[in-house]
Design a protein around this motif. Structure first.
Motif, short mmCIF file in Angstrom:
data_model
loop_
_atom_site.label_atom_id
_atom_site.label_comp_id
_atom_site.label_asym_id
_atom_site.label_seq_id
_atom_site.Cartn_x
_atom_site.Cartn_y
_atom_site.Cartn_z
N ALA A 210 32.96 30.80 30.19
CA ALA A 210 34.40 30.55 30.27
C ALA A 210 34.97 30.99 31.62
CB ALA A 210 35.11 31.27 29.13
N ALA A 211 34.48 32.11 32.15
CA ALA A 211 35.01 32.63 33.41
C ALA A 211 34.77 31.66 34.56
CB ALA A 211 34.38 33.98 33.73
N SER A 212 33.75 30.83 34.45
CA SER A 212 33.43 29.89 35.54
C SER A 212 34.49 28.82 35.71
CB SER A 212 32.07 29.24 35.27
OG SER A 212 32.14 28.39 34.14
N LEU A 213 35.33 28.63 34.70
CA LEU A 213 36.34 27.57 34.79
C LEU A 213 37.27 27.76 35.98
CD1 LEU A 213 37.28 27.17 31.01
CD2 LEU A 213 35.96 25.58 32.42
N LEU A 214 37.54 29.01 36.34
CA LEU A 214 38.43 29.28 37.47
C LEU A 214 37.91 28.67 38.77
CD1 LEU A 214 39.63 32.97 36.97
CD2 LEU A 214 41.05 30.92 37.09
N HIS A 215 36.61 28.53 38.87
CA HIS A 215 36.01 28.00 40.10
C HIS A 215 36.32 26.52 40.31
CE1 HIS A 215 34.09 31.80 40.13
NE2 HIS A 215 33.07 31.50 39.34
N TYR A 216 36.80 25.85 39.27
CA TYR A 216 36.99 24.40 39.34
C TYR A 216 38.42 23.98 39.60
CZ TYR A 216 32.24 24.24 37.59
OH TYR A 216 30.88 24.41 37.45
N LYS A 217 39.35 24.93 39.65
CA LYS A 217 40.74 24.56 39.91
C LYS A 217 40.91 24.19 41.38
CE LYS A 217 42.60 29.12 41.08
NZ LYS A 217 42.94 28.74 42.46
N LYS A 218 41.93 23.39 41.65
CA LYS A 218 42.24 23.05 43.04
C LYS A 218 42.71 24.31 43.77
CE LYS A 218 44.84 19.81 41.33
NZ LYS A 218 45.76 18.66 41.08
N THR A 219 42.48 24.37 45.06
CA THR A 219 42.69 25.59 45.85
C THR A 219 44.08 26.18 45.69
OG1 THR A 219 41.09 24.79 47.48
CG2 THR A 219 42.54 26.60 48.15
N ASN A 220 45.10 25.34 45.74
CA ASN A 220 46.48 25.86 45.74
C ASN A 220 47.16 25.82 44.37
OD1 ASN A 220 46.48 26.41 48.56
ND2 ASN A 220 46.78 24.22 48.96
N THR A 221 46.38 25.63 43.32
CA THR A 221 46.97 25.58 41.98
C THR A 221 47.59 26.93 41.61
OG1 THR A 221 45.29 23.99 41.27
CG2 THR A 221 46.48 25.17 39.53
N PRO A 222 48.87 26.96 41.24
CA PRO A 222 49.48 28.22 40.79
C PRO A 222 48.81 28.71 39.51
CG PRO A 222 51.16 26.54 41.23
CD PRO A 222 49.84 25.85 41.25
N VAL A 223 48.55 30.03 39.46
CA VAL A 223 47.92 30.64 38.29
C VAL A 223 48.83 31.74 37.76
CG1 VAL A 223 45.93 31.92 37.40
CG2 VAL A 223 45.60 30.17 39.18
N TYR A 224 49.14 31.68 36.48
CA TYR A 224 49.91 32.73 35.80
C TYR A 224 48.96 33.47 34.87
CZ TYR A 224 53.97 30.20 37.54
OH TYR A 224 54.89 29.58 38.36
N PHE A 225 48.79 34.77 35.13
CA PHE A 225 47.81 35.58 34.39
C PHE A 225 48.56 36.59 33.55
CE2 PHE A 225 44.58 38.66 33.53
CZ PHE A 225 43.36 38.01 33.63
N ILE A 226 48.41 36.50 32.22
CA ILE A 226 49.15 37.36 31.30
C ILE A 226 48.16 38.20 30.50
CG2 ILE A 226 50.83 37.44 29.41
CD1 ILE A 226 51.43 34.40 30.31
#
Length: 225
Positions: free
Chosen positions: A177-193
């Motif tokens: 599951a953690a590997s999914l972060l590697h596939y987002k586009k470079t400038n995609t905003p991420v909100y971590f809660i």
């Protein structure tokens, strides 16, 4: 319409009363996880495995979605939302979210031990002797340690196309599951809660050091402004 992808883990369901995957001592409800969550454990003692998940299923049916689950539904008024969850409960569905991918399977389903594609809706206990159409024993529809994650490719595709990423109640330290972060586009905003985020804010990464029931409504309100 912009796309939002939400990644959820045990933290969001813990507030509904679902116990987290394992305690600090590495045990899950008193069991070594490999006894109840691996193909080897199933072959060694299927009765123990079935009993374990039967108890989890009863627990799930006794709880309800919380504020965080319900808040996510509101995002669908403005965005195309997909929830990718590591959780095996149905609390996102019950809250009203429309598009959910379960990476690790679903507790309220059973499947054939012979054909993984033969899946049944299942809210009662699974017992030894409960069989599929070809007379093979049924097992929980759960992805155990050492098994493939069949929905992973679909999840990767969704994350790669998303415009906004929200991560809730998961350390994002457990693979795959953690590997999914590697596939987002470079400038995609991420909100971590998460109340104990193992991550620091930077650029397009916004960290909310809070429980899901507090942080999710805040992020949803911000995105709906």
């Amino acid at each position: 319409m912009e796309k939002i992808t939400v990644l959820t883990g045990a933290g969001i369901s813990a507030e509904s009363g679902i116990k987290t995957f394992r305690d600090a001592d590495g045990l899950w409800e008193g069991h070594n996880v490999m006894e109840v969550a691996s193909p080897e454990g199933w072959l060694k003692n299927p009765s123990l495995v079935l009993d374990f998940y039967n108890k989890r299923r009863k627990q799930l049916l006794a709880v309800t979605p919380n504020t965080a689950h319900k808040a996510l539904v509101n995002l669908e008024h403005k965005y195309q939302v997909t929830i990718i969850t590591q959780n095996v409960d149905d609390l996102h569905e019950r809250a009203g979210s429309s598009h959910i991918i379960h990476l690790h399977g679903e507790l309220l389903k059973a499947r054939s031990t012979h054909n993984p594609q033969e899946i049944y809706e299942w809210k009662n206990d699974i017992k030894l002797g409960d069989v599929c159409t070809k007379k093979h024993q049924l097992r929980p529809h759960i992805v155990w340690f050492g098994e493939e994650v069949p929905m992973l490719d679909a999840a990767i595709e969704i994350v790669s196309q998303t415009d906004i990423l929200i991560i809730i109640g998961t350390s994002m330290q457990v693979y795959p599951a953690a590997s999914l972060l590697h596939y987002k586009k470079t400038n995609t905003p991420v909100y971590f809660i998460d109340p104990n985020p193992a991550i620091t804010p930077k650029n397009n990464l916004f960290v909310y050091k809070e429980k899901a029931s507090l942080g999710v409504p805040k992020v949803v309100a911000k995105l709906l402004e």
